[in-house]
Design a protein around this motif. Structure first.
Motif, PDB file in Angstrom:
ATOM      1  N   GLU A 175      41.258  35.425  39.618  1.00  0.00           N
ATOM      2  CA  GLU A 175      40.060  35.073  38.853  1.00  0.00           C
ATOM      3  C   GLU A 175      39.954  35.974  37.617  1.00  0.00           C
ATOM      4  OE1 GLU A 175      38.125  32.653  39.268  1.00  0.00           O
ATOM      5  OE2 GLU A 175      38.557  31.966  41.307  1.00  0.00           O
ATOM      6  N   PRO A 176      39.255  35.517  36.567  1.00  0.00           N
ATOM      7  CA  PRO A 176      39.025  36.372  35.389  1.00  0.00           C
ATOM      8  C   PRO A 176      38.129  37.555  35.734  1.00  0.00           C
ATOM      9  CG  PRO A 176      37.783  34.319  35.217  1.00  0.00           C
ATOM     10  CD  PRO A 176      38.704  34.158  36.390  1.00  0.00           C
ATOM     11  N   GLU A 177      38.088  38.528  34.818  1.00  0.00           N
ATOM     12  CA  GLU A 177      37.341  39.759  35.057  1.00  0.00           C
ATOM     13  C   GLU A 177      35.864  39.498  35.329  1.00  0.00           C
ATOM     14  OE1 GLU A 177      38.235  43.049  35.223  1.00  0.00           O
ATOM     15  OE2 GLU A 177      40.297  42.316  35.294  1.00  0.00           O
ATOM     16  N   SER A 178      35.289  38.514  34.649  1.00  0.00           N
ATOM     17  CA  SER A 178      33.862  38.251  34.828  1.00  0.00           C
ATOM     18  C   SER A 178      33.551  37.798  36.251  1.00  0.00           C
ATOM     19  CB  SER A 178      33.396  37.185  33.830  1.00  0.00           C
ATOM     20  OG  SER A 178      34.128  35.984  34.017  1.00  0.00           O
ATOM     21  N   ILE A 179      34.421  36.969  36.836  1.00  0.00           N
ATOM     22  CA  ILE A 179      34.190  36.481  38.194  1.00  0.00           C
ATOM     23  C   ILE A 179      34.407  37.604  39.208  1.00  0.00           C
ATOM     24  CG2 ILE A 179      34.870  34.776  39.913  1.00  0.00           C
ATOM     25  CD1 ILE A 179      33.398  33.715  37.419  1.00  0.00           C
ATOM     26  N   LYS A 180      35.384  38.469  38.952  1.00  0.00           N
ATOM     27  CA  LYS A 180      35.587  39.617  39.846  1.00  0.00           C
ATOM     28  C   LYS A 180      34.344  40.508  39.859  1.00  0.00           C
ATOM     29  CE  LYS A 180      40.613  39.755  39.166  1.00  0.00           C
ATOM     30  NZ  LYS A 180      41.761  40.546  38.651  1.00  0.00           N
ATOM     31  N   ALA A 181      33.829  40.799  38.655  1.00  0.00           N
ATOM     32  CA  ALA A 181      32.621  41.630  38.567  1.00  0.00           C
ATOM     33  C   ALA A 181      31.427  40.934  39.224  1.00  0.00           C
ATOM     34  CB  ALA A 181      32.312  41.954  37.108  1.00  0.00           C
ATOM     35  N   LEU A 182      31.336  39.605  39.060  1.00  0.00           N
ATOM     36  CA  LEU A 182      30.238  38.842  39.668  1.00  0.00           C
ATOM     37  C   LEU A 182      30.288  38.934  41.188  1.00  0.00           C
ATOM     38  CD1 LEU A 182      27.902  36.784  39.547  1.00  0.00           C
ATOM     39  CD2 LEU A 182      29.633  34.977  39.517  1.00  0.00           C
ATOM     40  N   GLU A 183      31.488  38.813  41.767  1.00  0.00           N
ATOM     41  CA  GLU A 183      31.612  38.894  43.221  1.00  0.00           C
ATOM     42  C   GLU A 183      31.201  40.272  43.728  1.00  0.00           C
ATOM     43  OE1 GLU A 183      32.667  36.431  45.810  1.00  0.00           O
ATOM     44  OE2 GLU A 183      31.596  35.597  44.099  1.00  0.00           O
ATOM     45  N   TRP A 184      31.602  41.328  43.009  1.00  0.00           N
ATOM     46  CA  TRP A 184      31.178  42.678  43.395  1.00  0.00           C
ATOM     47  C   TRP A 184      29.663  42.779  43.370  1.00  0.00           C
ATOM     48  CZ3 TRP A 184      33.735  47.266  44.795  1.00  0.00           C
ATOM     49  CH2 TRP A 184      32.951  48.415  44.786  1.00  0.00           C
ATOM     50  N   TRP A 185      29.051  42.328  42.253  1.00  0.00           N
ATOM     51  CA  TRP A 185      27.590  42.357  42.118  1.00  0.00           C
ATOM     52  C   TRP A 185      26.928  41.591  43.261  1.00  0.00           C
ATOM     53  CZ3 TRP A 185      24.161  38.360  41.878  1.00  0.00           C
ATOM     54  CH2 TRP A 185      22.847  38.677  41.535  1.00  0.00           C
ATOM     55  N   ARG A 186      27.430  40.396  43.552  1.00  0.00           N
ATOM     56  CA  ARG A 186      26.783  39.514  44.519  1.00  0.00           C
ATOM     57  C   ARG A 186      26.835  40.091  45.942  1.00  0.00           C
ATOM     58  NH1 ARG A 186      28.323  34.798  47.582  1.00  0.00           N
ATOM     59  NH2 ARG A 186      30.497  35.071  46.972  1.00  0.00           N
ATOM     60  N   LEU A 187      28.020  40.494  46.393  1.00  0.00           N
ATOM     61  CA  LEU A 187      28.168  40.897  47.789  1.00  0.00           C
ATOM     62  C   LEU A 187      27.654  42.318  48.032  1.00  0.00           C
ATOM     63  CD1 LEU A 187      31.615  39.280  48.596  1.00  0.00           C
ATOM     64  CD2 LEU A 187      29.316  38.395  48.986  1.00  0.00           C
ATOM     65  N   MET A 188      27.795  43.209  47.042  1.00  0.00           N
ATOM     66  CA  MET A 188      27.244  44.550  47.216  1.00  0.00           C
ATOM     67  C   MET A 188      25.716  44.513  47.283  1.00  0.00           C
ATOM     68  SD  MET A 188      29.319  46.985  47.660  1.00  0.00           S
ATOM     69  CE  MET A 188      31.087  47.261  47.658  1.00  0.00           C
ATOM     70  N   ASN A 189      25.095  43.709  46.437  1.00  0.00           N
ATOM     71  CA  ASN A 189      23.637  43.593  46.493  1.00  0.00           C
ATOM     72  C   ASN A 189      23.188  42.899  47.782  1.00  0.00           C
ATOM     73  OD1 ASN A 189      22.581  44.861  44.146  1.00  0.00           O
ATOM     74  ND2 ASN A 189      23.302  43.176  42.888  1.00  0.00           N
ATOM     75  N   GLU A 190      23.969  41.927  48.255  1.00  0.00           N
ATOM     76  CA  GLU A 190      23.618  41.264  49.513  1.00  0.00           C
ATOM     77  C   GLU A 190      23.667  42.261  50.670  1.00  0.00           C
ATOM     78  OE1 GLU A 190      22.310  38.465  52.084  1.00  0.00           O
ATOM     79  OE2 GLU A 190      22.435  38.306  49.894  1.00  0.00           O
ATOM     80  N   ALA A 191      24.684  43.130  50.670  1.00  0.00           N
ATOM     81  CA  ALA A 191      24.766  44.160  51.708  1.00  0.00           C
ATOM     82  C   ALA A 191      23.563  45.107  51.629  1.00  0.00           C
ATOM     83  CB  ALA A 191      26.073  44.939  51.569  1.00  0.00           C
ATOM     84  N   ALA A 192      23.168  45.481  50.413  1.00  0.00           N
ATOM     85  CA  ALA A 192      22.010  46.366  50.241  1.00  0.00           C
ATOM     86  C   ALA A 192      20.720  45.688  50.713  1.00  0.00           C
ATOM     87  CB  ALA A 192      21.891  46.787  48.779  1.00  0.00           C
ATOM     88  N   LEU A 193      20.567  44.395  50.436  1.00  0.00           N
ATOM     89  CA  LEU A 193      19.366  43.665  50.865  1.00  0.00           C
ATOM     90  C   LEU A 193      19.294  43.582  52.387  1.00  0.00           C
ATOM     91  CD1 LEU A 193      19.368  40.818  48.207  1.00  0.00           C
ATOM     92  CD2 LEU A 193      17.633  42.588  48.451  1.00  0.00           C
ATOM     93  N   LYS A 194      20.434  43.392  53.035  1.00  0.00           N
ATOM     94  CA  LYS A 194      20.445  43.365  54.500  1.00  0.00           C
ATOM     95  C   LYS A 194      20.073  44.739  55.066  1.00  0.00           C
ATOM     96  CE  LYS A 194      23.712  39.559  55.169  1.00  0.00           C
ATOM     97  NZ  LYS A 194      22.700  38.705  55.833  1.00  0.00           N
TER      98      LYS A 194
END
Length: 538
Positions: A175-194
């Motif tokens: 995936e391009p850099e933007s999608i890699k960064a998006l996945e990091w943002w999405r799953l790390m924040n989801e872990a923090a919310l849990k």
């Protein structure tokens, strides 16, 4: 005095550095010897116990990097709910239990539950920001996967994320850099919310957008949650720029379109925006973001100018190596001078003057060599600076050309967006009208079916009533016929019985006499001398 143990968390480019600066200052106003730990998984003692404004050139020096922190980061899983021996050892050394401490991490969002489990006195504020601003800013400054400082975390991030969020994580290798960064943002924040759901009394999730609306009020609210005094805020720090500010939009239109659905999910997440007044602000924030990125450059996805594993650490290493070479040359030259002086001292009985002249000559030669070496290193550094200036000039030219193109693109994009908004508005109005018409038709059909059923029911009831009326008429006619027949029979019977009844009526006195006679014979009554029947005398 109570210990203050606070941690500022986020995924980066979310206001964590500003919050760390304000919280560290506020904590020191209450507990003067409070420790400061800035990114202990990456940076070392050059940044510890200092406000960000006091870091100086630490980020441009390789000796500021913490080898122990990077080693711990690579040994500890990115997503961790309970402690490991490596985690406990690192936390005990970095965040000593017997001291007040304020720490800041952008590499720990997936480990917050483990932090809280290890330290029951720890409280955390996790800052979140919309993914479009975060990804755009991160693409210009650093990689979430740390490829500038160590082997990239991409591979293990993908493996751990697929294990923790099965069926949710996408493969990011190609995936391009933007999608890699998006996945990091999405799953790390989801872990923090849990983690926040599990430790709601010790972990607060605070949106960057709300904080920027009222920085002073937001900081006071955060400090109050952490157990501090909101009155200890240094207001000068609230407006201080403590990190690089991103004005340039590097995401392309295709990157923006990929990220925008997650922006809408972010602003709709009730775990983040759950306050009564958030709804009106969220609408404004979303509209402002759409307007901000409406004129993104078209073309392929954004790609960094340098491979992440080649910059900026390698560039720093080149400068550090040049500095080390100059230092080594200077040390070697001084060492040779010392050796020459020692030789002169040992040969005191020899001809001192020629030896001193020779020594001086050698010293001058070494000095010239040293100056030559320093000159070469200086030239090398100047060449690097000149190359950097040339590159900067080219970037400026490109930026000017790019701004002109962006202006035209913004105008065209604005016209397109206006037309699109108009068409979407008309389409929504038409869809709403069609929906109303469908509802009306459905209601009419339901009413028609209901009335049809009622009509059928009435028809059945009418037929039943008609049958009952028909049967009643038959029975009525039969009753009338029977009545006439019975009346005729009674008339005939009356004619037959009339003579007999008259005869019976004339026999009534005789029957009385006969009954009295029978009573006298039975001894029930007696007849006196006058012939009157009376009760029998005793």
């Amino acid at each position: 005095m109570a210990k203050l143990r606070w941690l500022v968390s986020g995924v980066g480019r979310s206001g964590t550095t500003l919050t760390y600066s304000v919280l560290l200052s506020a904590a020191r106003a209450e507990v003067p010897n409070t420790l400061g730990r800035y990114e202990p998984f990456l940076w070392g003692e050059q940044t510890w116990d200092k406000l960000p404004s006091e870091f100086g050139d630490a980020f441009s020096r390789t000796d500021a990097i913490s080898a122990a922190g990077i080693f711990a980061h690579k040994q500890i899983p990115l997503f961790l709910d309970s402690n490991t021996p490596q985690m406990r050892a690192f936390l005990d050394e970095t965040l000593p239990r017997n001291r007040s401490v304020v720490a800041k991490l952008i590499r720990g969002a997936g480990r917050l539950a483990a932090f809280l489990e290890h330290d029951p006195d720890l409280k955390i504020v996790h800052l979140v920001r919309n993914p479009l601003d975060v990804v755009n800013s991160a693409l210009l400054h650093f990689s979430f996967f740390g490829g500038e400082f160590h082997k990239s975390d991409e591979a293990r991030f993908e493996a751990e994320a697929q294990s923790k969020f099965p069926g949710v994580c996408r493969q990011i290798e190609t995936e391009p850099e933007s999608i890699k960064a998006l996945e990091w943002w999405r799953l790390m924040n989801e872990a923090a919310l849990k983690s926040a759901e599990q430790y709601s009394d010790r972990l607060m999730v605070y949106p960057y957008e709300r904080l920027m609306e009222d920085v002073a009020g937001g900081m006071a609210e955060i400090i109050s949650f952490l157990g501090g005094q909101g009155t200890a805020i240094n207001e000068e720090l609230l407006s201080e720029k403590v990190g690089p500010v991103t004005h340039y939009k590097c995401v392309r239109a295709c990157d923006r379109d990929e990220i925008m659905p997650f922006v809408n999910d972010y602003f709709s997440d009730q775990r983040i925006f759950s306050r009564e007044g958030d709804a009106s602000h969220v609408s404004a924030w979303r509209s402002k973001l759409h307007e901000k990125y409406a004129a993104c450059v078209a073309g392929p996805p954004f790609a960094p100018g340098l491979v992440r594993n080649l910059a900026p650490t390698v560039v720093r290493n080149i400068a550090a190596k040049a500095q080390q070479e100059a230092h080594s040359a200077r040390v070697a030259g001084e060492g040779q001078v010392v050796q020459i002086v020692d030789k002169v001292a040992k040969r005191q009985k020899a001809d001192v003057v020629p030896m001193l002249e020779k020594a001086i000559s050698e010293v001058v030669s070494l000095k010239s060599e040293l100056e030559s070496t320093n000159t070469n290193q200086l030239k090398r550094l100047l060449e690097l600076e000149k190359s950097n200036e040339d590159l900067h000039q080219q970037c400026q030219l490109f930026s000017e050309h790019n701004e002109a193109l962006e202006k035209k693109i913004r105008q065209a994009e604005k016209a397109r967006m206006e037309a699109q908004y108009a068409s979407e508005r008309d389409l929504k109005a038409a869809q709403a009208l069609i929906s109303k018409l469908r509802d009306r038709v459905t209601r009419l059909q339901d009413e028609r079916d209901s009335k049809k059923k009622d009509f059928e029911k009435l028809r059945v009831e009418m037929r039943s009533i008609e049958d009952k009326l028909r049967k009643s008429d038959v029975r009525l006619r039969s009753a009338v016929s029977d009545r006439e027949r019975y009346r005729q029979q009674l008339t005939e019977l009356s004619a037959v019985l009339a003579p007999r009844l008259s005869t019976i009526a004339s026999l009534r006195p005789l029957r009385f006499v006969l009954r009295q006679r029978q009573r006298v014979k039975a001894g029930l009554v007696e007849v006196d001398a006058n012939g009157v029947v009376g009760p029998r005398s005793k």
